[in-house]
Design a protein around this motif. Structure first.
Motif, PDB file in Angstrom:
ATOM      1  N   MET A 155     -29.346 -51.567 -27.061  1.00 44.78           N
ATOM      2  CA  MET A 155     -30.093 -51.446 -25.824  1.00 44.78           C
ATOM      3  C   MET A 155     -29.179 -51.859 -24.676  1.00 44.78           C
ATOM      4  SD  MET A 155     -33.690 -53.297 -24.694  1.00 44.78           S
ATOM      5  CE  MET A 155     -34.700 -52.225 -25.682  1.00 44.78           C
ATOM      6  N   ASP A 156     -29.255 -51.131 -23.602  1.00 39.75           N
ATOM      7  CA  ASP A 156     -28.502 -51.498 -22.412  1.00 39.75           C
ATOM      8  C   ASP A 156     -29.470 -51.950 -21.324  1.00 39.75           C
ATOM      9  OD1 ASP A 156     -29.623 -49.168 -21.340  1.00 39.75           O
ATOM     10  OD2 ASP A 156     -27.764 -48.041 -21.401  1.00 39.75           O
ATOM     11  N   LEU A 157     -28.920 -52.394 -20.211  1.00 42.82           N
ATOM     12  CA  LEU A 157     -29.747 -52.927 -19.124  1.00 42.82           C
ATOM     13  C   LEU A 157     -30.735 -51.891 -18.605  1.00 42.82           C
ATOM     14  CD1 LEU A 157     -30.443 -55.189 -17.141  1.00 42.82           C
ATOM     15  CD2 LEU A 157     -28.577 -54.352 -15.677  1.00 42.82           C
ATOM     16  N   ASP A 158     -30.295 -50.643 -18.435  1.00 44.63           N
ATOM     17  CA  ASP A 158     -31.183 -49.602 -17.909  1.00 44.63           C
ATOM     18  C   ASP A 158     -32.387 -49.379 -18.817  1.00 44.63           C
ATOM     19  OD1 ASP A 158     -29.607 -49.206 -15.669  1.00 44.63           O
ATOM     20  OD2 ASP A 158     -28.494 -47.544 -16.559  1.00 44.63           O
ATOM     21  N   LEU A 159     -32.163 -49.338 -20.122  1.00 50.54           N
ATOM     22  CA  LEU A 159     -33.262 -49.149 -21.061  1.00 50.54           C
ATOM     23  C   LEU A 159     -34.189 -50.356 -21.052  1.00 50.54           C
ATOM     24  CD1 LEU A 159     -34.617 -47.379 -23.179  1.00 50.54           C
ATOM     25  CD2 LEU A 159     -33.104 -48.373 -24.897  1.00 50.54           C
ATOM     26  N   PHE A 160     -33.618 -51.555 -20.965  1.00 50.38           N
ATOM     27  CA  PHE A 160     -34.419 -52.781 -20.880  1.00 50.38           C
ATOM     28  C   PHE A 160     -35.341 -52.729 -19.663  1.00 50.38           C
ATOM     29  CE2 PHE A 160     -34.722 -57.066 -18.966  1.00 50.38           C
ATOM     30  CZ  PHE A 160     -35.454 -57.717 -19.951  1.00 50.38           C
ATOM     31  N   VAL A 161     -34.766 -52.425 -18.506  1.00 54.07           N
ATOM     32  CA  VAL A 161     -35.546 -52.364 -17.267  1.00 54.07           C
ATOM     33  C   VAL A 161     -36.610 -51.272 -17.355  1.00 54.07           C
ATOM     34  CG1 VAL A 161     -35.430 -51.812 -14.794  1.00 54.07           C
ATOM     35  CG2 VAL A 161     -33.747 -53.362 -15.828  1.00 54.07           C
ATOM     36  N   GLN A 162     -36.213 -50.105 -17.831  1.00 54.55           N
ATOM     37  CA  GLN A 162     -37.151 -48.984 -17.952  1.00 54.55           C
ATOM     38  C   GLN A 162     -38.324 -49.358 -18.853  1.00 54.55           C
ATOM     39  OE1 GLN A 162     -35.333 -45.529 -19.706  1.00 54.55           O
ATOM     40  NE2 GLN A 162     -37.128 -44.253 -19.426  1.00 54.55           N
ATOM     41  N   ASP A 164     -29.387 -63.684  -8.002  1.00 58.30           N
ATOM     42  CA  ASP A 164     -29.247 -62.233  -8.081  1.00 58.30           C
ATOM     43  C   ASP A 164     -28.856 -61.714  -9.460  1.00 58.30           C
ATOM     44  OD1 ASP A 164     -29.945 -62.015  -5.431  1.00 58.30           O
ATOM     45  OD2 ASP A 164     -27.872 -61.843  -4.715  1.00 58.30           O
ATOM     46  N   ASN A 165     -28.212 -62.542 -10.270  1.00 53.90           N
ATOM     47  CA  ASN A 165     -27.741 -62.017 -11.553  1.00 53.90           C
ATOM     48  C   ASN A 165     -28.717 -62.258 -12.709  1.00 53.90           C
ATOM     49  OD1 ASN A 165     -27.167 -64.737 -11.475  1.00 53.90           O
ATOM     50  ND2 ASN A 165     -25.332 -64.564 -12.719  1.00 53.90           N
ATOM     51  N   THR A 166     -29.866 -62.876 -12.452  1.00 50.67           N
ATOM     52  CA  THR A 166     -30.875 -63.068 -13.501  1.00 50.67           C
ATOM     53  C   THR A 166     -32.121 -62.282 -13.149  1.00 50.67           C
ATOM     54  OG1 THR A 166     -30.036 -65.279 -13.960  1.00 50.67           O
ATOM     55  CG2 THR A 166     -32.221 -64.746 -14.813  1.00 50.67           C
ATOM     56  N   LEU A 167     -32.436 -61.302 -13.969  1.00 57.22           N
ATOM     57  CA  LEU A 167     -33.615 -60.474 -13.779  1.00 57.22           C
ATOM     58  C   LEU A 167     -34.756 -61.061 -14.602  1.00 57.22           C
ATOM     59  CD1 LEU A 167     -34.802 -57.827 -12.589  1.00 57.22           C
ATOM     60  CD2 LEU A 167     -34.145 -56.737 -14.749  1.00 57.22           C
ATOM     61  N   VAL A 168     -35.886 -61.307 -13.948  1.00 61.39           N
ATOM     62  CA  VAL A 168     -37.057 -61.867 -14.608  1.00 61.39           C
ATOM     63  C   VAL A 168     -38.171 -60.829 -14.569  1.00 61.39           C
ATOM     64  CG1 VAL A 168     -38.779 -63.714 -14.558  1.00 61.39           C
ATOM     65  CG2 VAL A 168     -36.405 -64.211 -13.951  1.00 61.39           C
ATOM     66  N   CYS A 169     -38.729 -60.537 -15.745  1.00 58.15           N
ATOM     67  CA  CYS A 169     -39.863 -59.619 -15.859  1.00 58.15           C
ATOM     68  C   CYS A 169     -41.132 -60.449 -15.954  1.00 58.15           C
ATOM     69  CB  CYS A 169     -39.706 -58.744 -17.099  1.00 58.15           C
ATOM     70  SG  CYS A 169     -38.162 -57.831 -17.135  1.00 58.15           S
ATOM     71  N   LYS A 170     -42.075 -60.137 -15.069  1.00 56.39           N
ATOM     72  CA  LYS A 170     -43.326 -60.890 -15.031  1.00 56.39           C
ATOM     73  C   LYS A 170     -44.511 -59.942 -15.108  1.00 56.39           C
ATOM     74  CE  LYS A 170     -41.717 -64.674 -12.048  1.00 56.39           C
ATOM     75  NZ  LYS A 170     -42.054 -65.442 -10.830  1.00 56.39           N
ATOM     76  N   ASP A 202     -29.577 -61.403 -18.015  1.00 58.57           N
ATOM     77  CA  ASP A 202     -28.456 -61.506 -17.087  1.00 58.57           C
ATOM     78  C   ASP A 202     -28.018 -60.080 -16.764  1.00 58.57           C
ATOM     79  OD1 ASP A 202     -25.735 -61.486 -16.124  1.00 58.57           O
ATOM     80  OD2 ASP A 202     -25.619 -63.589 -16.721  1.00 58.57           O
ATOM     81  N   VAL A 203     -28.105 -59.695 -15.507  1.00 63.33           N
ATOM     82  CA  VAL A 203     -27.797 -58.311 -15.135  1.00 63.33           C
ATOM     83  C   VAL A 203     -26.304 -58.036 -15.027  1.00 63.33           C
ATOM     84  CG1 VAL A 203     -30.012 -57.914 -13.994  1.00 63.33           C
ATOM     85  CG2 VAL A 203     -28.100 -58.757 -12.660  1.00 63.33           C
TER      86      VAL A 203
END
Length: 117
Positions: A1-8, A24-30, A40-41
């Protein structure tokens, strides 16, 4: 899995917002303001997901790429090392499990609001 698939995938889960409260480098999904996944982006070497405490231990024993949550509660969070040793379908399932754990702990009002989104 890559970042784009994770975000999608995370964005496909109802009511998900993506935030950067830790920089900015830590993406949190809520969902409804509650965290269910972090990544970590910059390097995307791992993701953190919530997990039932008993299941968390089982997964750590079964998968070398699953370790106690880095900088998180070791009881309730797992870190998944993104080394391609775990199929994307399994990682998605663990993200969904994390999401569902959070949704199930929401107040009745918040769950009703989520349903109406």
């Amino acid at each position: 899995m890559d970042l784009d698939l994770f975000v999608q995938y995370c964005e496909s889960l109802k009511g998900t917002t993506l935030e950067n409260p830790f920089g900015d480098n830590t993406l949190v999904c809520k969902v409804m303001g509650k965290m269910y996944a972090l990544a970590d982006v910059d390097s995307f070497e791992s993701i953190n997901v919530k997990c039932d405490p008993e299941k968390a231990i089982e997964l750590r024993e079964q998968y070398p790429a699953v370790i106690p949550g880095y900088h998180m509660s070791k009881k309730h969070w797992n870190t998944i090392i993104m080394d391609n040793s775990i199929p994307n379908s399994q990682v998605k399932q663990w993200i969904l499990d994390s999401y569902n754990l959070v949704v199930n702990k929401l107040t009745k009002k918040d769950r009703a609001e989520l349903e109406n989104l």
